[in-house]
Design a protein around this motif. Structure first.
Motif, PDB file in Angstrom:
ATOM      1  N   PRO A 254      -0.853   9.986 -28.297  1.00 23.12           N
ATOM      2  CA  PRO A 254      -2.095   9.478 -27.705  1.00 23.12           C
ATOM      3  C   PRO A 254      -2.787   8.404 -28.531  1.00 23.12           C
ATOM      4  N   GLY A 255      -2.804   8.548 -29.846  1.00 26.31           N
ATOM      5  CA  GLY A 255      -3.469   7.547 -30.669  1.00 26.31           C
ATOM      6  C   GLY A 255      -2.790   6.191 -30.579  1.00 26.31           C
ATOM      7  N   GLN A 256      -1.455   6.195 -30.642  1.00 28.27           N
ATOM      8  CA  GLN A 256      -0.705   4.949 -30.551  1.00 28.27           C
ATOM      9  C   GLN A 256      -0.887   4.308 -29.180  1.00 28.27           C
ATOM     10  N   ARG A 257      -0.831   5.142 -28.132  1.00 29.71           N
ATOM     11  CA  ARG A 257      -0.975   4.603 -26.779  1.00 29.71           C
ATOM     12  C   ARG A 257      -2.379   4.058 -26.559  1.00 29.71           C
ATOM     13  N   ALA A 258      -3.383   4.726 -27.111  1.00 28.82           N
ATOM     14  CA  ALA A 258      -4.755   4.242 -26.968  1.00 28.82           C
ATOM     15  C   ALA A 258      -4.909   2.861 -27.599  1.00 28.82           C
ATOM     16  N   ALA A 259      -4.291   2.651 -28.767  1.00 26.34           N
ATOM     17  CA  ALA A 259      -4.385   1.352 -29.435  1.00 26.34           C
ATOM     18  C   ALA A 259      -3.708   0.263 -28.613  1.00 26.34           C
ATOM     19  N   VAL A 260      -2.537   0.581 -28.043  1.00 24.16           N
ATOM     20  CA  VAL A 260      -1.824  -0.403 -27.225  1.00 24.16           C
ATOM     21  C   VAL A 260      -2.618  -0.720 -25.962  1.00 24.16           C
ATOM     22  N   VAL A 261      -3.193   0.309 -25.335  1.00 25.03           N
ATOM     23  CA  VAL A 261      -3.993   0.092 -24.122  1.00 25.03           C
ATOM     24  C   VAL A 261      -5.192  -0.804 -24.426  1.00 25.03           C
ATOM     25  N   ARG A 262      -5.864  -0.555 -25.538  1.00 24.68           N
ATOM     26  CA  ARG A 262      -7.012  -1.396 -25.906  1.00 24.68           C
ATOM     27  C   ARG A 262      -6.586  -2.844 -26.099  1.00 24.68           C
ATOM     28  N   MET A 263      -5.470  -3.055 -26.792  1.00 28.83           N
ATOM     29  CA  MET A 263      -5.006  -4.412 -27.050  1.00 28.83           C
ATOM     30  C   MET A 263      -4.639  -5.130 -25.747  1.00 28.83           C
ATOM     31  N   LEU A 264      -3.864  -4.453 -24.884  1.00 32.54           N
ATOM     32  CA  LEU A 264      -3.458  -5.077 -23.628  1.00 32.54           C
ATOM     33  C   LEU A 264      -4.660  -5.342 -22.725  1.00 32.54           C
ATOM     34  N   ALA A 311      -5.433  -0.594 -13.646  1.00 29.68           N
ATOM     35  CA  ALA A 311      -4.267   0.288 -13.637  1.00 29.68           C
ATOM     36  C   ALA A 311      -4.060   0.929 -15.006  1.00 29.68           C
ATOM     37  N   LEU A 312      -4.199   0.139 -16.059  1.00 32.80           N
ATOM     38  CA  LEU A 312      -4.068   0.692 -17.406  1.00 32.80           C
ATOM     39  C   LEU A 312      -5.110   1.772 -17.662  1.00 32.80           C
ATOM     40  N   ALA A 313      -6.330   1.514 -17.197  1.00 32.04           N
ATOM     41  CA  ALA A 313      -7.404   2.485 -17.414  1.00 32.04           C
ATOM     42  C   ALA A 313      -7.134   3.777 -16.661  1.00 32.04           C
ATOM     43  N   MET A 314      -6.527   3.658 -15.465  1.00 35.87           N
ATOM     44  CA  MET A 314      -6.266   4.853 -14.675  1.00 35.87           C
ATOM     45  C   MET A 314      -5.127   5.677 -15.260  1.00 35.87           C
ATOM     46  N   LEU A 315      -4.055   4.994 -15.658  1.00 37.83           N
ATOM     47  CA  LEU A 315      -2.886   5.705 -16.162  1.00 37.83           C
ATOM     48  C   LEU A 315      -3.026   6.102 -17.624  1.00 37.83           C
ATOM     49  N   ASN A 316      -3.842   5.379 -18.360  1.00 36.97           N
ATOM     50  CA  ASN A 316      -3.985   5.640 -19.796  1.00 36.97           C
ATOM     51  C   ASN A 316      -5.456   5.510 -20.172  1.00 36.97           C
ATOM     52  N   ASP A 317      -6.217   6.550 -19.903  1.00 35.24           N
ATOM     53  CA  ASP A 317      -7.642   6.552 -20.217  1.00 35.24           C
ATOM     54  C   ASP A 317      -7.810   6.397 -21.728  1.00 35.24           C
ATOM     55  N   GLY A 318      -8.266   5.216 -22.142  1.00 34.27           N
ATOM     56  CA  GLY A 318      -8.352   4.926 -23.572  1.00 34.27           C
ATOM     57  C   GLY A 318      -9.239   5.894 -24.326  1.00 34.27           C
ATOM     58  N   ARG A 319     -10.390   6.234 -23.748  1.00 36.97           N
ATOM     59  CA  ARG A 319     -11.293   7.162 -24.434  1.00 36.97           C
ATOM     60  C   ARG A 319     -10.691   8.556 -24.518  1.00 36.97           C
ATOM     61  N   LEU A 320     -10.008   8.972 -23.439  1.00 38.28           N
ATOM     62  CA  LEU A 320      -9.369  10.285 -23.459  1.00 38.28           C
ATOM     63  C   LEU A 320      -8.250  10.320 -24.492  1.00 38.28           C
TER      64      LEU A 320
END
Length: 376
Positions: A254-264, A311-320
């Motif tokens: 989750p931490g790694q995915r959150a960082a990638v989601v924020r960057m994208l 779409a990124l926010a829906m599939l990968n909720d950055g805060r979650l």
């Protein structure tokens, strides 16, 4: 049993950025696989006869796979919505090439984008599927907790049952009655809103209420020593292994995915801002019509970038995801502390550490349910 003591570095060596660090996870802490039971039986056959619980394994299979399947289905549903919207955007970008049918292609593209966004919204706001998935996850973890708590509450009997057939029969009868303490799978979805709230009392951690009061420690024996050592490996080492994988470097973490989601998301929003500004300059500064090809292209890229961010926010909720990473880190610290307490103490201290572990696991489970329920 779950593999014990694997470090983050070695886990990352096995699981790269694009690999699922939990792809080979098999719930061997409750001896769910034949391989785990065979491994324990080869090393400690007397322990296998008390720690293998076929009825509980069957019950665990009723909870855990459905919980995983609900999560996968939700994710596929989300991916479908993204695919529909993305197809619409591709058609919109390609519409100038459809000479003579531009209008029809544009209308189809708009319909697909709207449909994709509608599916996203429906998926995002739907509570029924989320409550089923979280309810099944809660049930699976309570079955796991029962496995360890039943042994902790009956250590003297279980220790004797390792070498005494009469005690083994008594243990099997006792644990058979304990399954009634577990909730029915169909009742769990309705309990999720309450489970998403705070834990009122640590006594809630115990599957059987009477277990909240610790029993007196049993008499020391070689069987008890082995049993405690195995419980440490199955309960503590197994959870540490799991969390270290969750905190690894793969995109499944989750931490790694959150960082990638924020960057994208930042890159896409930047692209949307630039192309939106270009469209404004073309229309307001240069007098171009909205129907001109270059204006339409700029607006379509802007819309595409915005939809991609949604779409990124829906599939990968950055805060979650960030919250999950923080929760896993805190959980790892708490479990590691309990394991250190176990290693440094005598029998009484080891039992205290194992009981503390049950409270840690339950509080983390409730925090997980609360965070994921509120994120819907």
């Amino acid at each position: 049993m779950a593999m014990a003591g694997r470090s983050v570095d070695s886990a990352e060596a096995r699981h790269g950025l694009f690999q699922d660090a939990l792809a080979d996870w098999t719930n061997d802490d409750v001896l769910q696989t034949k391989e785990a039971r065979a491994a324990l039986g080869a090393r400690h056959p007397t322990a296998l006869r008390v720690l293998d619980w076929p009825e509980l394994r069957a019950l665990f299979a009723k909870y855990d796979p459905p919980a995983t399947q609900h999560g996968l289905r939700d994710r596929r549903f989300g991916l479908l919505s993204v695919a529909v919207a993305a197809l619409g955007l591709v058609l919109a970008l390609a519409s100038p090439l459809a000479i003579g049918a531009e209008r029809a292609v544009e209308m189809l593209a708009a319909a697909l984008v709207v449909a994709g966004l509608a599916i996203m919204g429906f998926h995002r706001l739907g509570a029924k599927s989320k409550s089923r998935a979280l309810g099944q996850r809660f049930g699976a973890e309570r079955v796991r907790a029962l496995y360890f708590q039943a042994v902790l509450a009956n250590l003297d009997l279980v220790s004797r049952a390792m070498t005494d057939d009469a005690a083994l029969g008594e243990w099997k009868m006792a644990r058979g009655r304990l399954l009634d303490h577990l909730p029915e799978p169909e009742d769990l979805p309705g309990q999720v809103p309450k489970l998403a709230g705070p834990v009122d009392d640590d006594a809630e951690a115990w599957v059987a209420p009477e277990w909240s009061n610790p029993p007196p420690p049993p008499e020391p024996s070689a069987q008890l020593e082995l049993l405690l050592r195995l419980l440490r490996g199955q309960r503590m080492d197994g959870q540490i292994d799991y969390v270290e994988r969750k905190l690894g470097a793969s995109l499944g973490a989750p931490g790694q995915r959150a960082a990638v989601v924020r960057m994208l998301s930042r890159l896409l929003l930047g692209a949307a801002g630039v192309t939106g500004a270009i469209a404004a300059v073309l229309v307001l500064g240069m007098g171009r019509a909205l129907g001109d090809t270059d204006v339409k292209l700029a607006l379509e890229v802007t819309a595409g970038a915005v939809v991609a961010v949604m779409a990124l926010a829906m599939l990968n909720d950055g805060r979650l995801l960030a919250g999950d990473a923080e929760r896993y880190a805190a959980y790892l610290a708490a479990v590691s502390k309990a394991r250190t307490r176990f290693d440094r103490g005598g029998v009484a201290e080891k039992l205290t550490a194992l009981r503390e572990m049950e409270v840690i696991c339950y509080r983390d489970l409730r925090a997980f349910i609360g965070a994921h329920w509120r994120s819907r």
